[in-house]
Write a protein that holds these residues in place. Structure first.
Motif, PDB file in Angstrom:
ATOM      1  N   MET A   1       0.826  -1.203   0.000  1.00  0.00           N
ATOM      2  CA  MET A   1       0.000   0.000   0.000  1.00  0.00           C
ATOM      3  C   MET A   1       0.861   1.254   0.000  1.00  0.00           C
ATOM      4  SD  MET A   1      -2.998  -1.719   1.427  1.00  0.00           S
ATOM      5  CE  MET A   1      -1.640  -2.653   2.031  1.00  0.00           C
ATOM      6  N   ASP A   2       0.479   2.162  -0.745  1.00  0.00           N
ATOM      7  CA  ASP A   2       1.269   3.367  -0.941  1.00  0.00           C
ATOM      8  C   ASP A   2       0.853   4.427   0.063  1.00  0.00           C
ATOM      9  OD1 ASP A   2       2.929   5.205  -2.283  1.00  0.00           O
ATOM     10  OD2 ASP A   2       1.132   6.039  -3.234  1.00  0.00           O
ATOM     11  N   ARG A   4       0.014   7.650   1.575  1.00  0.00           N
ATOM     12  CA  ARG A   4      -0.229   9.041   1.171  1.00  0.00           C
ATOM     13  C   ARG A   4       0.585   9.944   2.075  1.00  0.00           C
ATOM     14  NH1 ARG A   4      -1.420  10.109  -2.784  1.00  0.00           N
ATOM     15  NH2 ARG A   4      -0.216   8.263  -3.259  1.00  0.00           N
ATOM     16  N   SER A   8       3.280   9.483  -5.865  1.00  0.00           N
ATOM     17  CA  SER A   8       3.972   8.368  -6.488  1.00  0.00           C
ATOM     18  C   SER A   8       4.302   8.699  -7.937  1.00  0.00           C
ATOM     19  CB  SER A   8       3.091   7.130  -6.429  1.00  0.00           C
ATOM     20  OG  SER A   8       3.424   6.241  -7.459  1.00  0.00           O
ATOM     21  N   ALA A  10       4.210   6.758 -10.234  1.00  0.00           N
ATOM     22  CA  ALA A  10       3.359   5.962 -11.115  1.00  0.00           C
ATOM     23  C   ALA A  10       2.075   6.703 -11.504  1.00  0.00           C
ATOM     24  CB  ALA A  10       2.998   4.648 -10.440  1.00  0.00           C
ATOM     25  N   GLU A  11       1.851   7.846 -10.885  1.00  0.00           N
ATOM     26  CA  GLU A  11       0.630   8.570 -11.216  1.00  0.00           C
ATOM     27  C   GLU A  11       0.744   9.217 -12.592  1.00  0.00           C
ATOM     28  OE1 GLU A  11      -0.658  11.248  -8.243  1.00  0.00           O
ATOM     29  OE2 GLU A  11      -0.552   9.748  -6.657  1.00  0.00           O
ATOM     30  N   ILE A  14      -4.241  12.835 -16.051  1.00  0.00           N
ATOM     31  CA  ILE A  14      -5.579  12.380 -16.335  1.00  0.00           C
ATOM     32  C   ILE A  14      -6.464  13.603 -16.469  1.00  0.00           C
ATOM     33  CG2 ILE A  14      -7.554  11.371 -15.147  1.00  0.00           C
ATOM     34  CD1 ILE A  14      -5.650   9.212 -14.151  1.00  0.00           C
ATOM     35  N   THR A  77     -18.469   7.109 -11.408  1.00  0.00           N
ATOM     36  CA  THR A  77     -17.249   7.562 -12.056  1.00  0.00           C
ATOM     37  C   THR A  77     -16.713   6.469 -12.962  1.00  0.00           C
ATOM     38  OG1 THR A  77     -16.748   8.968 -10.165  1.00  0.00           O
ATOM     39  CG2 THR A  77     -14.932   8.442 -11.655  1.00  0.00           C
ATOM     40  N   ILE A  92     -11.321  10.525 -17.141  1.00  0.00           N
ATOM     41  CA  ILE A  92     -12.231  10.035 -16.120  1.00  0.00           C
ATOM     42  C   ILE A  92     -13.515  10.824 -16.220  1.00  0.00           C
ATOM     43  CG2 ILE A  92     -12.649   9.948 -13.640  1.00  0.00           C
ATOM     44  CD1 ILE A  92      -9.889   9.220 -13.160  1.00  0.00           C
TER      45      ILE A  92
ATOM     46  N   ALA B  16      -5.394  10.793 -10.227  1.00  0.00           N
ATOM     47  CA  ALA B  16      -6.509  10.031  -9.684  1.00  0.00           C
ATOM     48  C   ALA B  16      -5.999   9.003  -8.686  1.00  0.00           C
ATOM     49  CB  ALA B  16      -7.282   9.340 -10.794  1.00  0.00           C
ATOM     50  N   ASP B  17      -6.607   8.987  -7.532  1.00  0.00           N
ATOM     51  CA  ASP B  17      -6.249   8.043  -6.491  1.00  0.00           C
ATOM     52  C   ASP B  17      -7.415   7.128  -6.194  1.00  0.00           C
ATOM     53  OD1 ASP B  17      -3.686   8.388  -5.861  1.00  0.00           O
ATOM     54  OD2 ASP B  17      -4.022   9.282  -3.888  1.00  0.00           O
ATOM     55  N   ILE B  35      -3.796   1.728   7.338  1.00  0.00           N
ATOM     56  CA  ILE B  35      -2.337   1.819   7.264  1.00  0.00           C
ATOM     57  C   ILE B  35      -1.886   3.015   8.090  1.00  0.00           C
ATOM     58  CG2 ILE B  35      -2.234   0.763   4.985  1.00  0.00           C
ATOM     59  CD1 ILE B  35      -1.835   3.578   3.851  1.00  0.00           C
ATOM     60  N   PRO B  42      -6.124   2.434   3.120  1.00  0.00           N
ATOM     61  CA  PRO B  42      -5.196   2.114   2.030  1.00  0.00           C
ATOM     62  C   PRO B  42      -5.612   2.836   0.755  1.00  0.00           C
ATOM     63  CG  PRO B  42      -6.582   0.214   2.587  1.00  0.00           C
ATOM     64  CD  PRO B  42      -6.798   1.250   3.645  1.00  0.00           C
ATOM     65  N   SER B  43      -4.616   3.373   0.048  1.00  0.00           N
ATOM     66  CA  SER B  43      -4.924   4.062  -1.203  1.00  0.00           C
ATOM     67  C   SER B  43      -3.764   3.868  -2.159  1.00  0.00           C
ATOM     68  CB  SER B  43      -5.161   5.548  -0.953  1.00  0.00           C
ATOM     69  OG  SER B  43      -3.965   6.170  -0.549  1.00  0.00           O
ATOM     70  N   GLY B  44      -4.052   4.024  -3.420  1.00  0.00           N
ATOM     71  CA  GLY B  44      -3.009   3.854  -4.413  1.00  0.00           C
ATOM     72  C   GLY B  44      -3.381   4.583  -5.676  1.00  0.00           C
ATOM     73  N   PRO B  45      -2.401   4.834  -6.532  1.00  0.00           N
ATOM     74  CA  PRO B  45      -2.680   5.588  -7.757  1.00  0.00           C
ATOM     75  C   PRO B  45      -3.413   4.730  -8.774  1.00  0.00           C
ATOM     76  CG  PRO B  45      -0.413   4.840  -7.740  1.00  0.00           C
ATOM     77  CD  PRO B  45      -0.984   4.436  -6.415  1.00  0.00           C
ATOM     78  N   PHE B  46      -4.243   5.368  -9.536  1.00  0.00           N
ATOM     79  CA  PHE B  46      -4.886   4.690 -10.661  1.00  0.00           C
ATOM     80  C   PHE B  46      -3.918   4.706 -11.836  1.00  0.00           C
ATOM     81  CE2 PHE B  46      -7.644   5.162 -14.494  1.00  0.00           C
ATOM     82  CZ  PHE B  46      -8.043   3.848 -14.539  1.00  0.00           C
ATOM     83  N   TRP B  60      -4.945  -4.001  -7.628  1.00  0.00           N
ATOM     84  CA  TRP B  60      -4.049  -3.387  -6.671  1.00  0.00           C
ATOM     85  C   TRP B  60      -4.248  -3.956  -5.263  1.00  0.00           C
ATOM     86  CZ3 TRP B  60      -6.539   0.336  -3.377  1.00  0.00           C
ATOM     87  CH2 TRP B  60      -5.687   0.816  -2.391  1.00  0.00           C
ATOM     88  N   GLN B  64      -1.496  -6.325  -3.242  1.00  0.00           N
ATOM     89  CA  GLN B  64      -0.874  -5.825  -2.020  1.00  0.00           C
ATOM     90  C   GLN B  64      -1.250  -6.622  -0.785  1.00  0.00           C
ATOM     91  OE1 GLN B  64       1.033  -2.959  -1.474  1.00  0.00           O
ATOM     92  NE2 GLN B  64       1.114  -2.163  -3.558  1.00  0.00           N
ATOM     93  N   ILE B  94     -11.197   8.421  -5.816  1.00  0.00           N
ATOM     94  CA  ILE B  94     -12.354   7.586  -6.094  1.00  0.00           C
ATOM     95  C   ILE B  94     -12.366   6.479  -5.046  1.00  0.00           C
ATOM     96  CG2 ILE B  94     -13.478   6.143  -7.802  1.00  0.00           C
ATOM     97  CD1 ILE B  94     -11.238   7.853  -9.645  1.00  0.00           C
ATOM     98  N   TYR B  96     -13.808   3.210  -2.872  1.00  0.00           N
ATOM     99  CA  TYR B  96     -14.487   1.936  -3.086  1.00  0.00           C
ATOM    100  C   TYR B  96     -14.734   1.233  -1.776  1.00  0.00           C
ATOM    101  CZ  TYR B  96     -14.264   1.840  -8.141  1.00  0.00           C
ATOM    102  OH  TYR B  96     -14.477   2.107  -9.464  1.00  0.00           O
TER     103      TYR B  96
END
Lengths: 321, 321
Positions: A1-2, A4, A8, A10-11, A14, A77, A92, B16-17, B35, B42-46, B60, B64, B94, B96
């Motif tokens: 998990m990244d 915050r 990152s 990797a973003e 968009i 979304t 998006i 976007a996250d 976390i 937990p969050s991560g980039p789209f 993702w 993880q 976004i 979930y």
DNA sequence: ATCACTTATACTCCTAGAGAGCATAAGTTA
DNA sequence: TAACTTATGCTCTCTAGGAGTATAAGTGAT
């Protein structure tokens, strides 16, 4: 998990678009605002200046259309790969449902109101199940069922179609708008399903006759289906119908509005009983005799109920579900 | 209105996250994966590689955490100006909701499961209304009510607080999780309300004692509230509870799981009647006697109901609303 | 072995709400 | 004046859901 909020690498960049499903009910028809020869929903970019998504949508819609937006709700979304724009950048789309009263004579960008049953003719059960389900949809569904790989899969498809379209003494459930659209899409009965993804024509996929109903650009018809489904569910437990009504109205007008949205008839005495015993409305003292019968009392929405009650506590008599 | 798909120059670059509310129920407690010292979701980039948002989240999370995600549902998309990151770029989040069974011993990135009532202690009414509402919340609410500008505004605040927190013979409605959080936020009883926006301390805004409950980073506690609210609403008409249960279970275990989520007690005979008459479960033939009483029959979820029925047709006996 | 206790499971009772039908009132138009 | 339209009120019935009670079948302690 990244963790915050470290940005990152990797973003990717968009673009965010707002798409609006704007609904009004005029003379007994549920209408939706469209652009581009009525083949698209209004949409616009999300700008940095906006405080939030919702206020961004409000500002943009009210500036462009001068419609007073009574009620706004986020729908869904999307970020499908197909939606990448010309530069390959991801787009998006954040879709919103907005309710408004009546239509002024807005003419910008060829914006037009259009009855939503033009896009989903099988959804209008106000005069009973529309014959077009049997005539135009059923053959295509049968072909899709038969095209399943084995007997078990065929049974599954038949069951799903019957449940969604109210076949074989399944009751019609007006809330399953999106699921019905998705089934038709999956069955390649929707023209939109043939665009973009050319892998769709593999194997024994014969091109079946398209379902009736006007298509739209991209996945706008799916977004519209999402909006209709959400609204049909919402009117049952939240007094949002009133956002679509003029200041004063008769109970029959209110009922017609609900029927237009729900796509099914409502039992008149029960409808009045429910509305009145919940004290959602109050008499204005005036009467209306537009319709050439006994004059009907005019009512007005009691806005205070929104504060008084837990907002989830109102009901409309739509059996369904 | 801006006709798609011409890319407007007004579009700005946006990141976007994905933010996940991952829920499991273990030994009668509703838990959420956290976390960063249990202060963040937990969050991560789209990423561009993802086919869609949903599949992006699935990939993702499963990579993880190695959790099998049973059920996934989009919650809400946020893009508040405060969320802009260090480079000033807009961040869209976004969120979930994901349901999973039990927790394996995942240890990456100090991910931990934590009972969600640690963040929202006022939401647990399983043993009746928690005393902390009267003791810790009510004084702050009173101060907020008294701080309103005029009598009418005070009355409005009092009514809203009473309705949401079940005061003054209002019934408790367990679905209004988000509205309660938003009221406490507005009343500056939530520590998160004091961060970022320094304008908050204008005028007569005295700093009131914080409500109990562990805070979280950014607006993660709000996202969690959204997830809890959605789940509490969903279990009433959709059989998602089973995604949280092991393969076989007793009816009491199932009931405890529902109670954990709903935060209120359930009438045992009625619960069993509803579950059984809807044929949601089938007996395995085995029994369990973990609990030192009469052995209970073990049941298993009948997955076929998902296909058989219109998916909106199942009910659980939670009075509420 | 018996008792207290826990849990499981089966029944009954009651009531509010929703569905459906009918009757009457009060206007309009032919 | 008749036929028709719409408004409005009332009744009947059924069922889902809420609550309570009783019995069955295990456990562990005395």
């Amino acid at each position: 998990m990244d963790p915050r909020p470290t940005t990152s690498s990797a973003e990717h960049d968009i673009a965010a678009d707002l798409v609006a499903v704007l609904v009004a009910v005029t003379s007994g028809d549920p209408r939706v605002l469209t652009i581009q020869d009525q083949r698209a929903l209004p949409s616009g970019p999300f700008e940095l200046a906006h405080r939030s998504l919702q206020s961004g949508l409000r500002a943009w819609v009210e500036r462009q259309t001068r419609l007073p937006l009574g009620y706004v709700e986020q729908l869904y979304t999307f970020a499908d790969r197909d939606r990448a724009d010309a530069t390959g950048k991801h787009v998006i789309s954040i879709s919103y449902l907005g309710l408004t009263r009546e239509q002024p004579a807005l003419g910008e960008h060829e914006a037009r109101w259009r009855c939503w049953y033009d896009y989903f003719p099988w959804e209008d059960h106000r005069a009973g199940p529309p014959p077009l389900i049997e005539q135009a949809l059923r053959p295509g569904l049968r072909a899709w069922i038969a095209a399943a790989s084995d007997r078990a899969a065929q049974r599954g498809r038949r069951q799903r179609a019957a449940m969604l379209f109210g076949l074989e003494d399944h009751a019609w459930n007006e809330e399953l708008v999106l699921q019905r659209y998705e089934l038709l899409y999956e069955a390649k009965l929707i023209p939109e399903a043939h665009r973009g993804n050319s892998q769709a024509f593999e194997l024994g996929d014969t091109v079946r006759p398209a379902a009736p109903g006007k298509p739209m650009m991209l996945d706008h018809r799916r977004i519209l289906a999402t909006g209709i489904a959400r609204l049909r569910a919402k009117i049952k437990y939240h007094p949002v119908v009133f956002e679509l009504m003029p200041d004063t109205f008769t109970l029959l007008q209110l009922q017609r509005c609900v029927e237009a949205l729900a796509g099914r008839q409502v039992h008149k005495p029960n409808f009045r009983r429910l509305i009145e015993q919940q004290e959602l409305v109050e008499e204005t003292g005036e009467t209306s005799q537009e319709a050439g019968g006994r004059p009907a009392k005019l009512f007005r929405f009691r806005r205070t109920v929104l504060a008084e009650r837990a907002i989830s506590g109102t009901k409309l008599p739509i059996s369904g579900a």
